[in-house]
Design a protein around this motif. Structure first.
Motif, short mmCIF file in Angstrom:
data_model
loop_
_atom_site.label_atom_id
_atom_site.label_comp_id
_atom_site.label_asym_id
_atom_site.label_seq_id
_atom_site.Cartn_x
_atom_site.Cartn_y
_atom_site.Cartn_z
N MET A 10 0.82 -1.19 0.00
CA MET A 10 0.00 0.00 0.00
C MET A 10 0.87 1.26 0.00
O MET A 10 0.49 2.27 -0.53
N GLY A 11 2.06 1.18 0.57
CA GLY A 11 2.94 2.34 0.63
C GLY A 11 3.35 2.83 -0.75
O GLY A 11 3.51 4.02 -0.96
N LYS A 12 3.53 1.88 -1.67
CA LYS A 12 3.93 2.28 -3.03
C LYS A 12 2.82 3.11 -3.67
O LYS A 12 3.09 4.13 -4.31
N ALA A 13 1.58 2.69 -3.50
CA ALA A 13 0.46 3.42 -4.10
C ALA A 13 0.32 4.81 -3.48
O ALA A 13 0.09 5.79 -4.20
N LYS A 14 0.48 4.89 -2.16
CA LYS A 14 0.39 6.19 -1.50
C LYS A 14 1.52 7.10 -1.96
O LYS A 14 1.32 8.30 -2.17
N GLY B 29 5.14 21.70 -4.29
CA GLY B 29 4.88 20.58 -5.19
C GLY B 29 6.10 19.70 -5.36
O GLY B 29 6.01 18.47 -5.31
N ARG B 30 7.26 20.33 -5.52
CA ARG B 30 8.50 19.55 -5.64
C ARG B 30 8.77 18.78 -4.37
O ARG B 30 9.20 17.63 -4.41
N GLY B 31 8.50 19.41 -3.23
CA GLY B 31 8.69 18.75 -1.94
C GLY B 31 7.79 17.53 -1.79
O GLY B 31 8.22 16.48 -1.30
N GLU B 32 6.54 17.68 -2.21
CA GLU B 32 5.61 16.55 -2.15
C GLU B 32 6.05 15.42 -3.07
O GLU B 32 5.90 14.25 -2.73
N GLN B 33 6.59 15.77 -4.22
CA GLN B 33 7.08 14.74 -5.13
C GLN B 33 8.22 13.96 -4.49
O GLN B 33 8.26 12.73 -4.56
N LEU B 34 9.14 14.67 -3.86
CA LEU B 34 10.27 14.01 -3.21
C LEU B 34 9.80 13.13 -2.05
O LEU B 34 10.30 12.02 -1.86
N LYS C 190 8.30 10.02 -3.46
CA LYS C 190 9.34 9.11 -3.97
C LYS C 190 10.01 8.39 -2.81
O LYS C 190 10.25 7.18 -2.88
N ALA C 191 10.29 9.11 -1.74
CA ALA C 191 10.92 8.50 -0.56
C ALA C 191 10.00 7.44 0.04
O ALA C 191 10.46 6.36 0.43
N GLU C 192 8.71 7.73 0.12
CA GLU C 192 7.74 6.78 0.65
C GLU C 192 7.70 5.51 -0.22
O GLU C 192 7.67 4.39 0.28
N GLU C 193 7.73 5.71 -1.52
CA GLU C 193 7.70 4.59 -2.45
C GLU C 193 8.96 3.72 -2.30
O GLU C 193 8.88 2.49 -2.25
#
Length: 57
Positions: free
Chosen positions: A1-5, A32-37, A40-43
């Motif tokens: 589930m973490g990958k999807a989130k 927005g860039r921060g959320e992307q990072l 990615k870290a969560e994934e």
């Protein structure tokens, strides 16, 4: 589930970055860039956790 989130968070960040760029809001672009990072870290963390589970350690 973490990958999807993580993927969802990355998509949200991309949209926020684009909206900030269109509106000329540099702060929103940065958020927005921060959320992307963060997404990615969560994934990546989810993948690593999954790898450890599969290896039996």
């Amino acid at each position: 589930m973490g990958k999807a989130k993580g993927k969802a968070k990355q998509m949200k960040g991309k949209m926020k970055e684009g909206a900030g760029r269109v509106m000329g809001d540099r702060s929103m672009e940065g958020e927005g860039r921060g959320e992307q990072l963060a997404g990615k870290a969560e994934e990546v963390a989810s993948r690593a956790s999954e790898h450890v589970r599969k290896s039996g350690r």
